[in-house]
Design a protein around this motif. Structure first.
Motif, mmCIF file in Angstrom:
data_model
loop_
_atom_site.group_PDB
_atom_site.id
_atom_site.type_symbol
_atom_site.label_atom_id
_atom_site.label_comp_id
_atom_site.label_asym_id
_atom_site.label_seq_id
_atom_site.Cartn_x
_atom_site.Cartn_y
_atom_site.Cartn_z
ATOM 1 N N SER A 46 0.814 -1.210 0.000
ATOM 2 C CA SER A 46 0.000 0.000 0.000
ATOM 3 C C SER A 46 0.849 1.262 0.000
ATOM 4 O O SER A 46 0.473 2.271 -0.598
ATOM 5 N N ALA B 227 1.916 2.081 -3.431
ATOM 6 C CA ALA B 227 0.788 2.660 -4.183
ATOM 7 C C ALA B 227 0.614 4.129 -3.832
ATOM 8 O O ALA B 227 0.367 4.967 -4.706
ATOM 9 N N GLY C 299 -14.330 9.701 9.323
ATOM 10 C CA GLY C 299 -15.390 10.326 8.542
ATOM 11 C C GLY C 299 -15.099 11.755 8.155
ATOM 12 O O GLY C 299 -13.996 12.100 7.772
ATOM 13 N N GLU C 300 -16.129 12.603 8.288
ATOM 14 C CA GLU C 300 -16.009 13.987 7.842
ATOM 15 C C GLU C 300 -14.966 14.762 8.630
ATOM 16 O O GLU C 300 -14.458 15.782 8.164
ATOM 17 N N LEU D 104 -15.528 7.395 3.534
ATOM 18 C CA LEU D 104 -15.943 7.884 4.856
ATOM 19 C C LEU D 104 -15.865 9.403 4.927
ATOM 20 O O LEU D 104 -16.394 10.021 5.843
ATOM 21 N N SER D 105 -15.168 10.015 3.967
ATOM 22 C CA SER D 105 -15.096 11.469 3.914
ATOM 23 C C SER D 105 -15.180 11.889 2.449
ATOM 24 O O SER D 105 -15.182 11.053 1.553
ATOM 25 N N ALA E 96 -19.325 10.979 1.293
ATOM 26 C CA ALA E 96 -19.250 10.533 2.690
ATOM 27 C C ALA E 96 -20.568 9.949 3.191
ATOM 28 O O ALA E 96 -20.560 9.041 4.029
ATOM 29 N N ARG F 126 -20.799 1.970 6.956
ATOM 30 C CA ARG F 126 -19.894 1.421 7.957
ATOM 31 C C ARG F 126 -20.611 1.144 9.276
ATOM 32 O O ARG F 126 -20.341 0.122 9.927
ATOM 33 N N LEU G 200 -11.314 1.191 5.988
ATOM 34 C CA LEU G 200 -10.447 2.311 5.611
ATOM 35 C C LEU G 200 -11.206 3.290 4.718
ATOM 36 O O LEU G 200 -12.126 2.905 3.990
ATOM 37 N N ASP G 201 -10.785 4.530 4.765
ATOM 38 C CA ASP G 201 -11.446 5.608 4.001
ATOM 39 C C ASP G 201 -10.752 5.783 2.648
ATOM 40 O O ASP G 201 -9.531 5.913 2.581
ATOM 41 N N LYS H 95 -12.354 7.992 0.219
ATOM 42 C CA LYS H 95 -12.939 9.219 -0.329
ATOM 43 C C LYS H 95 -13.594 8.994 -1.701
ATOM 44 O O LYS H 95 -13.793 9.933 -2.465
ATOM 45 N N ASP I 85 -12.086 7.609 -4.104
ATOM 46 C CA ASP I 85 -11.012 7.704 -5.083
ATOM 47 C C ASP I 85 -10.441 6.306 -5.366
ATOM 48 O O ASP I 85 -9.905 5.665 -4.461
ATOM 49 N N PRO I 86 -10.541 5.819 -6.601
ATOM 50 C CA PRO I 86 -10.049 4.471 -6.900
ATOM 51 C C PRO I 86 -8.565 4.286 -6.581
ATOM 52 O O PRO I 86 -8.161 3.222 -6.111
ATOM 53 N N ARG J 240 -6.800 5.688 -4.233
ATOM 54 C CA ARG J 240 -6.662 5.527 -2.787
ATOM 55 C C ARG J 240 -7.184 4.153 -2.364
ATOM 56 O O ARG J 240 -6.623 3.502 -1.477
ATOM 57 N N VAL K 258 -7.094 1.408 -4.063
ATOM 58 C CA VAL K 258 -6.099 0.384 -4.398
ATOM 59 C C VAL K 258 -5.080 0.264 -3.268
ATOM 60 O O VAL K 258 -4.750 -0.840 -2.813
ATOM 61 N N SER K 259 -4.618 1.413 -2.789
ATOM 62 C CA SER K 259 -3.665 1.402 -1.677
ATOM 63 C C SER K 259 -4.289 0.781 -0.431
ATOM 64 O O SER K 259 -3.660 -0.032 0.261
ATOM 65 N N ASN K 260 -5.541 1.145 -0.170
ATOM 66 C CA ASN K 260 -6.232 0.603 1.008
ATOM 67 C C ASN K 260 -6.346 -0.922 0.950
ATOM 68 O O ASN K 260 -6.098 -1.621 1.935
ATOM 69 N N GLN L 157 -4.579 -3.003 -0.797
ATOM 70 C CA GLN L 157 -3.265 -3.640 -0.651
ATOM 71 C C GLN L 157 -2.894 -3.751 0.821
ATOM 72 O O GLN L 157 -2.363 -4.754 1.266
ATOM 73 N N ARG L 158 -3.202 -2.683 1.557
ATOM 74 C CA ARG L 158 -2.905 -2.718 2.988
ATOM 75 C C ARG L 158 -3.756 -3.777 3.693
ATOM 76 O O ARG L 158 -3.255 -4.534 4.526
#
Lengths: 372, 412
Positions: free
Chosen positions: A58, A61, A314-315, B57-58, B62, B68, B94-95, B97, B99-100, B102, B104-106, B108-109
């Motif tokens: 990650s 990435a 969240g927000e 989540l944001s 959101a 969740r 994990l959040d 947003k 965004d694809p 982000r 992907v990174s999530n 992987q983690r």
């Protein structure tokens, strides 16, 4: 009338190395600058090569996202930081790069490098076209023009649904690693795209360094500092601005093409107004008119929202991000790069030459005179 | 020696391009041809079953991330009841947003670092498209992913159960109801959000209407983040359309109904499942009465459902964990997704050794799986191949803060 012009251009980046006076000494310094740039580039390439051996999964990435963002920020920094032309439409150029690359690769079967190069040319042309009305506009009005570009782009993508798949997005545009690399699977592709993006970032930094060391670079800074005076000194305003918009667009397209290659999915909403604003924030927070600042800006663009959402749920993550921007602006008004340069100079016991900043407070008209 | 700056750059780009020119792009994800699973996939799951998810989540999406709360509520209640065969559940959300990159990174983690045994309720179509290949490569099942995109029902991605009803299924149910209620010469006005779900649903609706011989007027669109009443779009439709179908984001439904009300137009209104929840439609007041939609989940606040054990369990689990508006919308969707995933994991555990590989391979042969909070008669089955995992979908009608089922449309 001519005296301030000479002073402005003479103090423009990269300052002493290319100052016309000095003859042989300047040439020697210039050669030394080129050699130094080449050494830094070589070091950069080595670092890029070895990062996937040290960092994986990650974090790699995220680093890839930061590298790609740095390329986009670098382009915007050329336009805003060095040339003083504010732009709130950089994400549109990322979108041009992503969509042109994706269409050429997926629909026309082109190779990815060629498709990305063509997308950069297309974005360069669009940038030049945008610069035409920009010749008559400044400050807020220029911002509104580029805002229009940023706002219109997703709509254009939607209207060209036949080619772009509209809001459903394009999928399957990955750039697979060639067999000789031995990289296989999803993580292999990630490493490959990281290497390519890293090499592109190093090349883009070198391009920027050399561009700013040239007559063109001094012209850009002269336009930023005083457009009327620059014109009086014989600088071709239209051509220079067109070049700045074009190169910024091309670098944006490169970043967009790499985004498509790394994620494999592109949608119009990825290249909207919010992304343009965030890129502009990244330029300011990283360091205006600074290559290093662009790298910091790219890292800020990716890592701060990431860790903000780790810290707050969240927000609240958005609030933490906003707070981080405020803190960065108050603690480092010249950006992260300026903060680090100040700190380094203090460490070395040098008194910082305040004249650089006091002469040119950052603004949309005259963002900064510092360069790196 | 003085090197020409631009020449130097050109040379560098040339070298970079030459080095990279051998890359062979491959359009599309060929997940079916994935190699064997990693060795650790066949290891028996330990004392803890690790579940992971990535969702917005944001950011702009959101509100969707309120899924969740439902997922967490169910995991907490399952753990409180002793887990699955004595194994506790551990959930990491994990959040991204929306965004694809982000996401992907999530993922992987989640897979490489957290070592999750399954992904649950991964949200939005772009994110699911972006993470699919890695999940398949690692043989991590993506259970009850929240996407209705038809690309996920075409058998393209192994190890995946989508939790949203596919757009084609929703469109079929809506068109069937329109034909029955208003005749086969009905002209349909379409109000559509400019995003992936709006476009996907719109395409499905056009296909279904075409097969039924109905006319769909040119779609009027709204920006995905625009919360203003779409007055001009409604005006453009009101003179020609007999029925209005709104395929917009949840928060856009009440303003759209207000625009319809202000225009003096009183058409029969249909929406996608995005707006099929009391919490979403309630702000529109009386204007929302009579709105028809599709859903497969019951209204937990409807008095008629209060006697159901699954509704009691849900309301007890979610109490204090989600905003009131989410209890009958996103949180409920998240809860159902997690409940489906857990029912599936239990079914695999009952068959023998619980491994990630077994969870991954078993996805293709689910049949008659009961999931809480679904309308009577709906089960989950994937054994039919390239169709919705839900066996049926209900057309529902909203009235005075709740909704009731009008008809059930089988998915075949």
């Amino acid at each position: 009338m001519s005296e301030p012009i000479v002073t402005d251009i003479a103090t423009a980046p990269p300052r002493k190395e290319t100052t016309p006076s000095g003859g042989d000494r300047a040439r020697r310094l210039g050669d030394r600058g080129v050699v130094r740039a080449l050494i830094f580039s070589a070091i950069g390439l080595v670092v890029v090569y070895f990062i996937p051996f040290v960092v994986g999964g990650s974090m790699l990435a995220l680093l890839l996202n930061a590298v790609v963002a740095s390329i986009a920020v670098l382009g915007l920094n050329l336009l805003f930081g060095y040339c003083g032309q504010i732009s709130i439409g950089q994400a549109a150029f990322l979108g041009i790069g992503a969509y042109v690359s994706a269409i050429l690769v997926v629909d026309a079967g082109w190779s990815y490098p060629l498709a990305t190069l063509v997308s950069m040319v297309a974005a360069f042309v669009v940038g030049v076209v945008v610069s035409i009305p920009a010749l008559r506009l400044k400050g807020l009005y220029l911002a509104l023009l580029t805002l229009a570009v940023g706002v219109v782009f997703p709509s254009v993508v939607r209207r060209l649904e036949h080619f772009t798949q509209g809001d459903r997005g394009m999928f399957g545009v990955q750039w697979r690693a060639p067999s000789w690399t031995g990289l296989v699977g999803f993580e292999g592709q990630l490493i490959w795209v990281f290497w390519v993006a890293g090499a592109c970032l190093v090349a883009a930094c070198l391009l920027m360094h050399n561009l700013m060391s040239s007559r063109v670079g001094r012209s850009l800074v002269a336009i930023r500092d005083n457009e009327v005076a620059a014109a009086s000194a014989g600088i071709p305003i239209a051509r220079t601005k067109a070049l700045a918009f074009g190169v910024a667009g091309a670098l944006g397209a490169l970043a967009g093409g790499l985004t498509a290659a790394s994620v494999g999915v592109i949608m119009p909403m990825q290249f909207g107004l919010l992304q343009s604003i965030e890129l502009l924030v990244a330029v300011v927070v990283g360091g205006v008119a600074s290559i290093r600042g662009s790298l910091f800006g790219g890292a800020f663009y990716v890592f701060v929202p990431y860790y903000a959402s780790e810290l707050a749920s969240g927000e609240l993550a958005g609030a933490v991000f906003a707070l981080a921007i405020l803190v960065a602006i108050f603690v480092a008004p010249r950006g992260i790069d300026g903060l680090l340069v100040d700190g380094w100079r203090r460490l070395r016991g040098r008194s910082y030459d305040r004249s650089v900043t006091t002469n040119a407070p950052p603004s949309s008209e005259n963002p900064s005179k510092g360069t790196s | 020696m003085k090197l020409r700056p631009l020449g130097l750059c050109a040379a560098t780009f040339l070298v970079a391009s030459t080095l990279t020119a051998c890359g062979s792009p491959q359009g599309g994800s060929d997940s079916d041809s994935s190699a064997a699973c990693p060795a650790d996939a066949s290891k028996t799951v330990g004392d803890t079953i690790k579940l992971g998810s990535t969702m917005p989540l944001s950011g702009q999406l959101a509100s969707v991330g309120q899924n969740r709360a439902g997922v967490e509520a169910l995991v907490d209640s399952v753990n409180a009841d002793g887990g699955i065969d004595g194994k506790k559940l551990e959930l990491t959300v994990l959040d991204d947003k929306g965004d694809p990159a982000r996401a992907v990174s999530n993922v992987q983690r989640l897979i490489s670092k957290e070592g999750v045994d399954a992904l649950v309720a991964v949200t939005t179509t772009p994110v699911n498209l972006a993470i699919a290949e890695f999940a398949v490569e690692q043989c991590v099942p993506n259970l009850f992913a929240l996407t209705g995109d038809e690309r996920f029902t075409a058998g393209q991605f192994k190890g995946m159960i989508p939790a949203s009803n596919p757009y084609d299924t929703q469109a079929k149910a809506l068109i069937e109801d329109i034909v029955d209620e208003h005749g086969d010469d009905t002209k349909i006005g379409l109000l559509q959000a400019e995003n992936d779900s709006g476009a996907g649903l719109g395409d499905s609706l056009k296909r279904a209407a075409g097969e039924a011989g109905l006319t769909i007027l040119p779609a009027q669109t709204v920006a995905p983040t625009d919360s203003a009443p779409p007055t001009s779009q409604v005006s453009a439709l009101k003179d020609e359309a007999d029925v209005l179908v709104m395929l917009v984001s949840p928060f856009q439904c009440p303003p759209a109904l207000q625009a319809v009300g202000r225009s003096g137009w009183q058409p029969p209104v249909y929406t996608s499942d995005f707006c099929a929840y009391p919490g979403i439609l309630e702000p529109a007041g009386d204007l929302a009465n009579g709105v028809r939609s599709v859903n497969w989940i019951v209204d937990p606040t409807d008095a008629a459902n209060q006697g159901r054990d699954d509704v009691k369990a849900y309301l007890s689990a979610i109490k204090g964990k989600a905003p009131e508006v989410a209890v009958t919308s996103f949180a409920e969707t998240g809860y159902v997704s997690a409940a489906g995933a857990i029912a599936y994991i239990k079914s695999i555990a009952e068959q023998g050794d619980l491994t990630r590989q077994a969870l991954f391979d078993g996805v293709e042969s689910v049949d008659g799986l009961d999931v809480p909070l679904l309308f009577d008669g709906i089960t989950v089955r994937t054994s039919k191949g390239k169709v919705s995992p839900w066996s049926a979908v209900n057309v529902i009608e909203y009235r005075d803060g709740t909704y009731s089922s009008v008809r059930q449309v089988a998915v075949d």
